[in-house]
Write a protein that holds these residues in place. Structure first.
Motif, PDB file in Angstrom:
ATOM      1  N   LEU A   8     -22.960  46.860  10.321  1.00  0.00           N
ATOM      2  CA  LEU A   8     -23.271  48.294  10.325  1.00  0.00           C
ATOM      3  C   LEU A   8     -22.275  48.986   9.401  1.00  0.00           C
ATOM      4  N   ILE A  10     -20.585  52.495   8.062  1.00  0.00           N
ATOM      5  CA  ILE A  10     -20.351  53.921   8.328  1.00  0.00           C
ATOM      6  C   ILE A  10     -19.574  54.486   7.142  1.00  0.00           C
ATOM      7  N   GLY A  42     -22.522  57.149  13.439  1.00  0.00           N
ATOM      8  CA  GLY A  42     -22.145  55.739  13.387  1.00  0.00           C
ATOM      9  C   GLY A  42     -21.863  55.164  14.759  1.00  0.00           C
ATOM     10  N   VAL A  46     -23.603  52.059  16.711  1.00  0.00           N
ATOM     11  CA  VAL A  46     -22.851  50.913  17.234  1.00  0.00           C
ATOM     12  C   VAL A  46     -23.256  50.638  18.676  1.00  0.00           C
ATOM     13  N   VAL A  54     -18.472  46.109  11.927  1.00  0.00           N
ATOM     14  CA  VAL A  54     -18.682  47.503  11.539  1.00  0.00           C
ATOM     15  C   VAL A  54     -17.746  47.823  10.374  1.00  0.00           C
ATOM     16  N   VAL A  56     -16.073  50.672   8.271  1.00  0.00           N
ATOM     17  CA  VAL A  56     -15.776  52.086   8.484  1.00  0.00           C
ATOM     18  C   VAL A  56     -14.987  52.657   7.315  1.00  0.00           C
ATOM     19  N   VAL A  72     -15.051  52.539  18.981  1.00  0.00           N
ATOM     20  CA  VAL A  72     -15.874  51.348  18.783  1.00  0.00           C
ATOM     21  C   VAL A  72     -15.280  50.166  19.533  1.00  0.00           C
ATOM     22  N   SER A  79     -17.848  44.053  18.966  1.00  0.00           N
ATOM     23  CA  SER A  79     -17.998  44.409  17.549  1.00  0.00           C
ATOM     24  C   SER A  79     -16.637  44.457  16.867  1.00  0.00           C
ATOM     25  N   VAL A  81     -14.174  45.510  13.619  1.00  0.00           N
ATOM     26  CA  VAL A  81     -14.119  46.666  12.724  1.00  0.00           C
ATOM     27  C   VAL A  81     -13.295  46.357  11.481  1.00  0.00           C
TER      28      VAL A  81
END
Length: 221
Positions: A8, A10, A42, A46, A54, A56, A72, A79, A81
Motif C-alpha cells: 500500500l 501513502i 491511508g 491499511v 506500507v 509512507v 499503523v 503490516s 512500514v
C-alpha cells in the motif's frame, strides 16, 4: 506461483504515487493493492486491506507522518512500514524508528533498491540506507541505559543472533546461517527484546553496534 507481497502506497504527490505503483506492479512478486493521497485515507486503507508492506511519505501534508507510522504499527501490527524521504535527517529517522518503522528508502533510489528494500522488510529485516547506518545506530539507544544493557545476561545463541541482526540479516537468513528453524529464530528475537527492554530489531542492532564498538584503551586481536 509464489505468494505476492501486497503493498500500500501513502504519498500525497499524485505523480510519485501512481508512478511508484506502476513500477512495483511490474514486478512479478508485488501487487499494489491501494494507493492513498494522505495519512487519514491511508490509515483507513491499511485497516481495510491489511497489506504486507506500507510505503509512507515522510512529509505528508497536514498529517503527522510519525503518528501515522505509530498508528499503523499499533492497529495493524502485521503490516510492515517503510518510510520514504528525499534527504532524511538523522533525528527524523530516529523518531520514525521509535514510532515503529521497519525500513527507510530515499526517494531518488533506483527501482532495484526500492524492490530490494520492500522484499527485505517483508521477509522480516529492518532496512536503513547504508549511507545512514554508521552514525545512526549509536544514537538509537539512550546513553543513560547503556550500563543496564551491558549487565543483561544473554545466552551464546542470543548473542549470535544479536550480531547477525546487526548485520541486517532477516529471520530466514539467520535461520539458514545457523542451521535452525525460522520459528526458533523468532523465539530468540522475542527473548532478546524482552531481556534488553527494547521494541524493535533496529534497536537490537543499535545495541549490538554500541556494545561491540572497539575501546580506545585496548588492543583487539
Amino acid at each position: 506461483m509464489a505468494k505476492r507481497i501486497l503493498v500500500l502506497v501513502i504519498e500525497d504527490n499524485r505523480l510519485v504515487r501512481e508512478g511508484l505503483a506502476a513500477l512495483l506492479n511490474a514486478q512479478p512478486d508485488f501487487k499494489v493493492i491501494a494507493a492513498a493521497e494522505g495519512g487519514s485515507a491511508g490509515l483507513l486503507q491499511v485497516r481495510e486491506v491489511k497489506p504486507h508492506v506500507v510505503l509512507v511519505d515522510a512529509t505528508l501534508g497536514s498529517h503527522d507522518s510519525h503518528r501515522l507510522v505509530e498508528s499503523v504499527r499499533k492497529e495493524v501490527p502485521e503490516s510492515k512500514v517503510i518510510v520514504m524521504d528525499l534527504l532524511p535527517a538523522q533525528e527524523d529517522i530516529i523518531a520514525f524508528i521509535k514510532a515503529g518503522a521497519n525500513g527507510f528508502i530515499v526517494k531518488d533510489a533506483t527501482i532495484e533498491d526500492f524492490v530490494k528494500t520492500i522484499r527485505s522488510v517483508a521477509d522480516g529485516a529492518d532496512v536503513v540506507p547504508a549511507s545512514l547506518t554508521g552514525t545512526l545506530l549509536s544514537h538509537i539507544v539512550d546513553r543513560s541505559t547503556a550500563a543496564v544493557l551491558e549487565a543483561v545476561q544473554m545466552t551464546k545463541r542470543e548473542r549470535e543472533i544479536t550480531s547477525l541482526i546487526a548485520e541486517g540479516m532477516s529471520n530466514k537468513e539467520i535461520a539458514q546461517r545457523l542451521n535452525i528453524a525460522t520459528y526458533t529464530v523468532k523465539s530468540h528475537v522475542h527473548n532478546i527484546l524482552e531481556k534488553l527492554a527494547l521494541h524493535s530489531r533496529l534497536q537490537i542492532a543499535a545495541h549490538a553496534h554500541k556494545t561491540s564498538a572497539p575501546s580506545t584503551d585496548r588492543t583487539t586481536a
